[in-house]
Design an enzyme around this catalytic site. Structure first.
Site, PDB file in Angstrom:
ATOM      1  N   ASN A  12       0.808  -1.224   0.000  1.00 12.86           N
ATOM      2  CA  ASN A  12       0.000   0.000   0.000  1.00 12.86           C
ATOM      3  C   ASN A  12       0.842   1.275   0.000  1.00 12.86           C
ATOM      4  OD1 ASN A  12       1.010  -0.019   2.574  1.00 12.86           O
ATOM      5  ND2 ASN A  12      -0.947   0.408   3.591  1.00 12.86           N
ATOM      6  N   LYS A  49      12.746  40.665 -14.862  1.00 12.41           N
ATOM      7  CA  LYS A  49      11.613  39.817 -15.224  1.00 12.41           C
ATOM      8  C   LYS A  49      10.301  40.526 -14.901  1.00 12.41           C
ATOM      9  CE  LYS A  49      12.794  36.233 -12.728  1.00 12.41           C
ATOM     10  NZ  LYS A  49      12.892  34.853 -12.186  1.00 12.41           N
TER      11      LYS A  49
END
Length: 325
Positions: free
Chosen positions: A45, A202
């Site tokens: 699991n 930027k």
């Protein structure tokens, strides 16, 4: 026995998760110790089981784990290893995270967001870590998230020594990919013979939501050999864009340097075709140069080994990057 015994009977033991065992083996060789044997497996699991094959009682334990993909699995494995050491009566536990996971989530940008980097520190402390070692944290304030010693190591000397040996420093310009990294770029520039600096400005895209676009260079790069640096590169979009902007501004060549090469897809494609002469990184994360001719990977193990040695001997970690006590 894989331990390193001293006259005072303090015992150094080195442990490695499964994410990057080659790094731990390299550190072990430099320390002249062996990695302590560990049984680790995954249940059906997805749960993880770990058990150490030797007694750790009274030992000074160092747990190395690289947090590459799948990051959450390797983080959980390191937490379980630390818990096992605590319950095995280790004297001191140092968690070594060459690349600190979730470091970009170090503050709330908007309401109802977690501060994930702080949670990682809390998890390490709850598991039983007494100390943290990491390399080039994304932001310095992460050191304050852990209520204990944090050794923040720097890969800059490794990267700059390589650049000094390979490139002509007389024509180099050190370039920060944004204004936020200018202070780091200043340190690089000082190390590289007081080289001139520039940075890439930027702005947010007006066409695509939540996208940042590199649009112009602040500083003179015409005819220069640019060293474009960052602490980490993930998908490579920002850095590849910065290379293009530098080339448009007349740069003769661009070399990219980063400490942490996350290189999530499509980083390899972007960085191998963006026009950069070379991409230099370290192996804080597992790397492969196969199919990537301009990638250079420098070893981080010597720095980690020296750090472990200083901690174990109660020496000064600061001397490793400042040169004095």
């Amino acid at each position: 026995m894989t331990a390193h015994w001293k006259e005072n009977h303090k015992n150094l033991m080195l442990f490695s998760g499964r994410a990057h065992p080659e790094l731990a083996e390299a550190v072990a060789r430099d320390l002249e110790v062996e990695v302590t044997p560990m049984t680790a497996r995954d249940f059906a699991n997805g749960e993880i089981y770990v058990r150490f094959e030797e007694s750790v009682r009274g030992s000074d334990c160092f747990v190395i784990q690289s947090h590459t993909q799948p990051l959450n699995k390797w983080l959980m494995e390191q937490l379980l290893m630390i818990d096992a050491l605590k319950r095995g009566s280790a004297k001191r536990i140092t968690a070594i995270l060459p690349f600190y996971p979730y470091a970009r989530q170090d503050k709330k940008h908007r309401g109802r967001e977690p501060i994930s980097a702080r949670l990682i520190a809390d998890l390490l402390q709850t598991a039983g870590a007494d100390r943290i070692v990491s390399v080039d944290l994304h932001t310095d304030q992460i050191q304050g998230f852990f209520d204990g010693p944090v050794d923040h190591m720097h890969a800059m000397p490794i990267l700059t020594d390589y650049i000094k040996d390979k490139y002509d420093l007389s024509n180099i310009v050190v370039v920060s990919p944004d204004a936020g990294r200018v202070k780091v770029a200043e340190k690089w520039a000082n190390t590289l013979g007081d080289a001139p600096m520039a940075f890439v400005h930027k702005t947010r895209s007006t066409e695509v939501a939540n996208e940042v676009v590199a649009n112009r260079v602040v500083g003179d790069v015409a005819g220069k050999d640019c060293v474009l640096l960052d602490d980490m590169i993930d998908t490579g979009g920002t850095i590849a864009g910065a290379v293009g902007v530098l080339k448009e501004a007349g740069a003769r060549s661009v070399v990219i340097a980063c400490t942490h090469g996350v290189f999530s897809d499509p980083a390899r494609e972007r960085l191998s075709s963006c026009g950069a002469e070379e991409v230099i990184t370290t192996d804080t994360l597992p790397q492969s140069t196969e199919g990537w001719s301009n990638l250079t990977v420098l070893p981080i193990a010597p720095l980690l080994a020296r750090t472990i040695s200083e901690i174990f001997e109660n020496g000064s970690v600061t001397t490793l990057f400042e040169g004095d006590a």
